[in-house]
Scaffold this motif. Structure first.
Motif, PDB file in Angstrom:
ATOM      1  N   TYR A  42      32.328  35.695  30.098  1.00  0.00           N
ATOM      2  CA  TYR A  42      33.013  37.055  30.638  1.00  0.00           C
ATOM      3  C   TYR A  42      33.536  36.453  32.182  1.00  0.00           C
ATOM      4  N   GLU A  45      36.632  34.770  31.233  1.00  0.00           N
ATOM      5  CA  GLU A  45      37.715  35.804  30.761  1.00  0.00           C
ATOM      6  C   GLU A  45      38.430  36.517  32.101  1.00  0.00           C
ATOM      7  N   GLN A  46      37.500  36.968  33.066  1.00  0.00           N
ATOM      8  CA  GLN A  46      38.240  37.962  34.045  1.00  0.00           C
ATOM      9  C   GLN A  46      39.118  36.879  35.001  1.00  0.00           C
ATOM     10  N   GLN A  49      42.473  36.864  33.054  1.00  0.00           N
ATOM     11  CA  GLN A  49      43.066  38.071  33.189  1.00  0.00           C
ATOM     12  C   GLN A  49      43.894  38.064  34.518  1.00  0.00           C
ATOM     13  N   GLU A  52      46.752  35.900  34.930  1.00  0.00           N
ATOM     14  CA  GLU A  52      47.987  36.563  33.939  1.00  0.00           C
ATOM     15  C   GLU A  52      48.532  37.663  34.658  1.00  0.00           C
ATOM     16  N   ALA A  53      47.730  38.533  35.641  1.00  0.00           N
ATOM     17  CA  ALA A  53      48.325  39.709  36.154  1.00  0.00           C
ATOM     18  C   ALA A  53      49.094  38.855  37.149  1.00  0.00           C
ATOM     19  N   GLU A 149      34.932  45.594  36.186  1.00  0.00           N
ATOM     20  CA  GLU A 149      36.234  45.559  36.472  1.00  0.00           C
ATOM     21  C   GLU A 149      36.580  44.974  37.782  1.00  0.00           C
ATOM     22  N   SER A 151      40.119  42.939  39.898  1.00  0.00           N
ATOM     23  CA  SER A 151      41.449  42.513  40.072  1.00  0.00           C
ATOM     24  C   SER A 151      41.655  42.167  41.523  1.00  0.00           C
ATOM     25  N   SER A 184      32.558  43.682  31.261  1.00  0.00           N
ATOM     26  CA  SER A 184      33.691  43.706  31.872  1.00  0.00           C
ATOM     27  C   SER A 184      34.858  43.333  30.945  1.00  0.00           C
ATOM     28  N   GLY A 185      34.324  42.928  29.661  1.00  0.00           N
ATOM     29  CA  GLY A 185      35.722  43.037  28.738  1.00  0.00           C
ATOM     30  C   GLY A 185      35.143  41.586  27.670  1.00  0.00           C
ATOM     31  N   ARG A 188      37.686  36.178  25.064  1.00  0.00           N
ATOM     32  CA  ARG A 188      38.549  35.526  24.048  1.00  0.00           C
ATOM     33  C   ARG A 188      38.085  34.371  23.352  1.00  0.00           C
TER      34      ARG A 188
END
Length: 262
Positions: A42, A45-46, A49, A52-53, A149, A151, A184-185, A188
């Motif tokens: 996880y 993965e975060q 992300q 990517e952002a 979550e 960012s 958190s998601g 992949r």
């Protein structure tokens, strides 16, 4: 300058395997297969992300401390999409506890360079969950833990922490340490292309000398915690079979009451 993300990952015994303690009461890792801790997936993965952002204007380094086989955990993270790996391996690390591990990780992170450190909420073998806080203390940076979550905006990391009775919105200035939960998601799966690419990604090897750490600061000799005694789990006994001849429900209720389940 690109955002420098370091993800701490751990090589752990497979929870579905038959796990034992060795004679020195450390986990016997020779008789069971190992893998990348699921909770650390996880974190990877975060980090991906966040990269990517940032329109890929970020570099992700995965860092692990462990024996030779721990490189498998790095390769899994690299196949998911991380850019490079760092493997701290030294025979004197055997038996290192969470405090010693936090020292090794902090030294390796400082040597690598970082803006954001991402950790899982705990390891699936020790399940202590204290390392992100210890790491932040050693690095002297803010910690934002247990996030579902996360960012990064500019020089700030933001996240949401979900509790039993409330939800908190948190933020900290970079550099910082964060940990993410299994909410958190979903992580992949590595693609075939990612698996092949991982074989060519650089992995740097470090030992205690490279990190200016003395052997007596880590390992069993330097551990602040230790296992004094361990016993194998008792073998599973045969269950109780209730034949329903009209009063099966009553017998079941009596059994549950006797076990104080109801």
């Amino acid at each position: 300058m690109s955002l420098r993300i370091v993800v701490c990952v751990k090589y752990v015994p497979d929870a579905t395997g038959d796990r034992h303690f060795a004679e020195d009461l450390t986990v016997d890792r020779d008789d069971v297969d190992g893998l990348l801790s699921e909770l650390d997936e996880y974190a990877v993965e975060q980090a991906l992300q966040i990269k990517e952002a940032a329109d890929d204007d970020a570099e992700i380094t995965v860092l692990t401390v462990g024996p030779e086989d721990a490189s498998d955990a790095l390769r899994k993270a690299l196949s998911m999409g991380a850019d490079k790996g760092v493997h701290v391996e030294d025979d004197d690390l055997h038996g290192t506890d969470a405090l010693g591990t936090s020292l090794v990780l902090a030294k390796a992170i400082e040597k690598t360079g970082y803006d954001l450190v991402v950790c899982g909420m705990a390891s699936t073998d020790g399940t202590m969950g204290v390392l992100p806080a210890l790491l932040a203390e050693r690095l002297g940076v803010p910690q934002v833990t247990q996030l579902s979550e996360v960012s990064v905006e500019g020089g700030t990391v933001k996240g949401r922490r979900d509790g039993d009775t409330a939800t908190e919105q948190l933020e900290a200035s970079l550099p910082a340490v964060v940990s993410v939960t299994d909410q958190s998601g979903e992580a992949r799966y590595p693609s075939f292309k990612g698996i092949m690419a991982a074989k060519k990604k650089p992995v740097e090897s470090l030992d205690l000398d490279d990190l200016d750490i003395e052997a007596d600061e880590v390992g069993l000799a330097g551990a602040w915690t230790k296992v004094d005694e361990a016993a194998e789990r008792p073998a599973r006994t045969a269950g109780t079979i209730v034949k329903d001849e009209g009063e099966g429900g009553k017998q079941l209720a009596e059994f549950l009451a006797g076990q104080k389940f109801i």
